[in-house]
Design a protein around this motif. Structure first.
Motif, PDB file in Angstrom:
ATOM      1  N   ASP A 276      -6.594  12.904  13.337  1.00 15.15           N
ATOM      2  CA  ASP A 276      -8.011  12.403  13.875  1.00 15.15           C
ATOM      3  C   ASP A 276      -8.219  12.588  15.537  1.00 15.15           C
ATOM      4  OD1 ASP A 276      -8.536  11.593  11.324  1.00 15.15           O
ATOM      5  OD2 ASP A 276      -7.562   9.657  11.503  1.00 15.15           O
TER       6      ASP A 276
ATOM      7  N   SER B 145       0.069   9.740   5.955  1.00 14.25           N
ATOM      8  CA  SER B 145      -1.483   9.015   5.979  1.00 14.25           C
ATOM      9  C   SER B 145      -1.837   8.934   7.425  1.00 14.25           C
ATOM     10  CB  SER B 145      -1.325   7.931   5.229  1.00 14.25           C
ATOM     11  OG  SER B 145      -0.693   6.835   5.856  1.00 14.25           O
ATOM     12  N   GLY B 146      -2.926   8.188   7.516  1.00 16.50           N
ATOM     13  CA  GLY B 146      -3.595   8.011   8.786  1.00 16.50           C
ATOM     14  C   GLY B 146      -2.727   6.993   9.791  1.00 16.50           C
TER      15      GLY B 146
ATOM     16  N   GLY C  61      -0.366  10.685   0.149  1.00  9.41           N
ATOM     17  CA  GLY C  61      -0.949  10.003   1.545  1.00  9.41           C
ATOM     18  C   GLY C  61      -2.095  11.008   1.578  1.00  9.41           C
TER      19      GLY C  61
ATOM     20  N   ALA D 187      -3.833  15.998   1.228  1.00 11.12           N
ATOM     21  CA  ALA D 187      -4.918  16.446   0.696  1.00 11.12           C
ATOM     22  C   ALA D 187      -4.910  18.011   1.727  1.00 11.12           C
ATOM     23  CB  ALA D 187      -6.306  15.869   0.883  1.00 11.12           C
ATOM     24  N   ASN D 188      -4.192  18.200   2.632  1.00 16.37           N
ATOM     25  CA  ASN D 188      -4.433  19.282   3.570  1.00 16.37           C
ATOM     26  C   ASN D 188      -3.904  20.640   2.878  1.00 16.37           C
ATOM     27  OD1 ASN D 188      -3.120  21.343   5.632  1.00 16.37           O
ATOM     28  ND2 ASN D 188      -4.790  20.292   6.804  1.00 16.37           N
TER      29      ASN D 188
ATOM     30  N   GLY E  59      -5.703  10.453  -0.969  1.00 18.27           N
ATOM     31  CA  GLY E  59      -6.632   9.433  -0.038  1.00 18.27           C
ATOM     32  C   GLY E  59      -6.424   8.150  -0.905  1.00 18.27           C
ATOM     33  N   ASP E  60      -6.852   7.071   0.153  1.00 18.36           N
ATOM     34  CA  ASP E  60      -6.869   5.490  -0.642  1.00 18.36           C
ATOM     35  C   ASP E  60      -7.557   5.698  -1.726  1.00 18.36           C
ATOM     36  OD1 ASP E  60      -5.113   4.788   1.525  1.00 18.36           O
ATOM     37  OD2 ASP E  60      -6.745   3.809   2.729  1.00 18.36           O
TER      38      ASP E  60
ATOM     39  N   HIS F 247       0.953   4.485  -2.309  1.00 18.74           N
ATOM     40  CA  HIS F 247       0.914   6.031  -2.022  1.00 18.74           C
ATOM     41  C   HIS F 247       2.022   6.652  -2.879  1.00 18.74           C
ATOM     42  CE1 HIS F 247      -2.580   6.681   0.460  1.00 18.74           C
ATOM     43  NE2 HIS F 247      -2.252   5.755   1.116  1.00 18.74           N
TER      44      HIS F 247
ATOM     45  N   GLY G 239      -1.657  11.807  10.145  1.00 16.41           N
ATOM     46  CA  GLY G 239      -3.093  11.924  10.131  1.00 16.41           C
ATOM     47  C   GLY G 239      -3.713  11.470  11.157  1.00 16.41           C
TER      48      GLY G 239
ATOM     49  N   ARG H  46      -9.844  16.081   7.524  1.00 16.12           N
ATOM     50  CA  ARG H  46     -10.463  17.294   6.781  1.00 16.12           C
ATOM     51  C   ARG H  46     -11.038  18.293   7.656  1.00 16.12           C
ATOM     52  NH1 ARG H  46     -15.143  17.753   4.213  1.00 16.12           N
ATOM     53  NH2 ARG H  46     -15.783  15.690   5.192  1.00 16.12           N
TER      54      ARG H  46
ATOM     55  N   VAL I 217      -3.032  12.941   4.102  1.00 13.98           N
ATOM     56  CA  VAL I 217      -2.713  14.241   4.779  1.00 13.98           C
ATOM     57  C   VAL I 217      -2.101  15.063   3.718  1.00 13.98           C
ATOM     58  CG1 VAL I 217      -1.753  15.310   6.700  1.00 13.98           C
ATOM     59  CG2 VAL I 217      -2.503  13.335   7.000  1.00 13.98           C
TER      60      VAL I 217
ATOM     61  N   HIS J 222       0.739  -1.330  -0.120  1.00 13.34           N
ATOM     62  CA  HIS J 222      -0.144  -0.131   0.044  1.00 13.34           C
ATOM     63  C   HIS J 222       0.869   1.149  -0.025  1.00 13.34           C
ATOM     64  CE1 HIS J 222      -3.661   2.269   1.076  1.00 13.34           C
ATOM     65  NE2 HIS J 222      -2.925   2.933   1.934  1.00 13.34           N
TER      66      HIS J 222
ATOM     67  N   GLY K 102     -11.060  12.753  11.080  1.00 15.38           N
ATOM     68  CA  GLY K 102     -10.971  14.116  11.599  1.00 15.38           C
ATOM     69  C   GLY K 102     -10.195  15.239  10.787  1.00 15.38           C
TER      70      GLY K 102
END
Ligand code: KG4
Ligand code: ZN
Length: 332
Positions: A167, A136-137, A268, A272-273, A300-301, A115, A163, A181, A270, A111, A179
């Motif tokens: 969260d 990521s998370g 990953g 997207a932040n 994101g995934d 990414h 991430g 986003r 995060v 995975h 959390g």
């Protein structure tokens, strides 16, 4: 070569068709957020069950959106790990069965490599070598990348992933799950200078991270000051986000310079932040580095990134076999 990608490592059921490793013809992501939301986190048992319901329709949609018939698929790639075992098994077993019944080559994909390769699904990808920050998370790490599958770990978090910290802070602020986003949205409306949190730069192990201190700092602040109103939530979110973004940005650019790389990337969930994207873009351009960040959909995934990695292995004749199993933890 048309590859069908499958991703079910956590709470998203995803399928995609990617042409020659770089061109996504479709990318379908079915999120389970509504199912896990009342529990404040992913419930593994529910996640597996939902993947079982979703996998066939999601694959159908991916084939249909790509305008491709199942018989035109030339290889299959599915996430093998890391992730929730019960979730991984759904996509992995589906991929095995699909490949076996269609007599196709197939491969289990890491995975994290997925990414990292998400930057190649965008126009104008970085040339090799480059330095990438994976946030990521479940993971926060910096890698030196010399080919699609030759990836060297330079440093990683010693405790929480970035991430995960987003969260947890979201829960503390009463903003729910997931959390990242929503904390980002609140932070955008707050003042990052009002509440300051310590930045752990960890000088000795220069590319390692630690986010548990910032998270504890937020908790302490809330315990001692309480939360009076929404404007205070925004300011705490902004102060927290700024501390995390400062550390991520500093370490990534430092690593890129140390390795004499002109190109760097962030991947990953995060990634997207908005604040992280803007800050790293500004700082990188100030020092003459080119930064590559996939569009938020590819941060994101998703399964397009899995199909992309699968292509590079299958092209070299590297295959999985029917006895292959999934794994919950794995490093690069
Ligand atoms: O890559 P990803 O979708 O799944 C994992 O492999 O973990 O990352 C999910 C993580 C979650 O912790 C989520 O809160 C965070 O990415 N995230 C964000 C944002 N969007 C998602 N964190 C900060 N700002 C965002 N806009
Ligand atoms: Zn992920």
């Amino acid at each position: 070569m048309l590859i069908l990608g499958i991703e079910t490592s956590c709470d998203e059921t995803a399928a995609a068709v990617v042409k020659d490793g770089f061109t996504p013809l479709s990318s379908i992501v079915s999120s389970q957020v509504d199912i896990h939301h009342p529990f404040g986190g992913v419930v593994p048992e529910l996640a597996s069950r939902k993947h079982i319901e979703a996998i066939v329709p999601v694959v159908h949609e991916a084939l249909e959106n790509a305008g491709v018939h199942a018989s035109q698929i030339q290889g299959v790639a599915a996430t093998q790990g890391p992730g929730l075992v019960g979730s991984l098994l759904v996509g992995f077993s589906f991929a095995k069965a699909f490949a076996y019944s269609m007599d196709l080559p197939w491969i289990g994909v890491n995975h994290l490599e997925g990414h990292i390769n998400s930057v190649f699904l965008e126009p104008d990808p970085p040339p090799f070598p480059f330095v990438v920050l994976l946030v990521s998370g479940g993971h926060t790490a910096i890698y030196h990348v010399t080919s699609h599958t030759d990836i060297e770990l330079m440093g990683q978090t010693r405790d929480d992933a970035a991430g995960e910290a987003f969260d947890k802070v979201s829960k503390m602020l009463g903003l729910g799950y997931p959390g990242g986003r929503v904390v980002g949205e609140m932070a955008a409306k707050g003042d990052p200078g009002k509440v300051k949190f310590k930045r752990p730069y960890l000088d000795k192990k220069e590319y390692d991270f630690s986010f548990s201190g910032i998270k504890t700092g937020v908790n302490r602040y809330i315990q001692s000051m309480g939360i009076a109103d929404e404007s205070q939530i925004r300011d705490i979110a902004a102060g927290f986000q700024e501390a995390v973004v400062d550390v991520l940005s500093y370490k990534l650019l430092h690593a890129a310079r140390q390795r004499n790389c002109d190109h760097t990337a962030i991947v990953g969930g995060v990634a997207a932040n908005t604040r992280l994207r803007d800050k790293v873009t500004d700082e990188a351009s100030r020092i003459g580095l080119e930064i590559h960040i996939p569009s938020p959909d590819l941060c994101g995934d998703n399964a397009a990134m899995i199909a992309s990695v699968g292509f590079h292995y299958l092209k070299r004749g590297i295959l999985s076999d029917l006895r292959s199993d999934v794994y919950s933890r794995v490093k690069i």
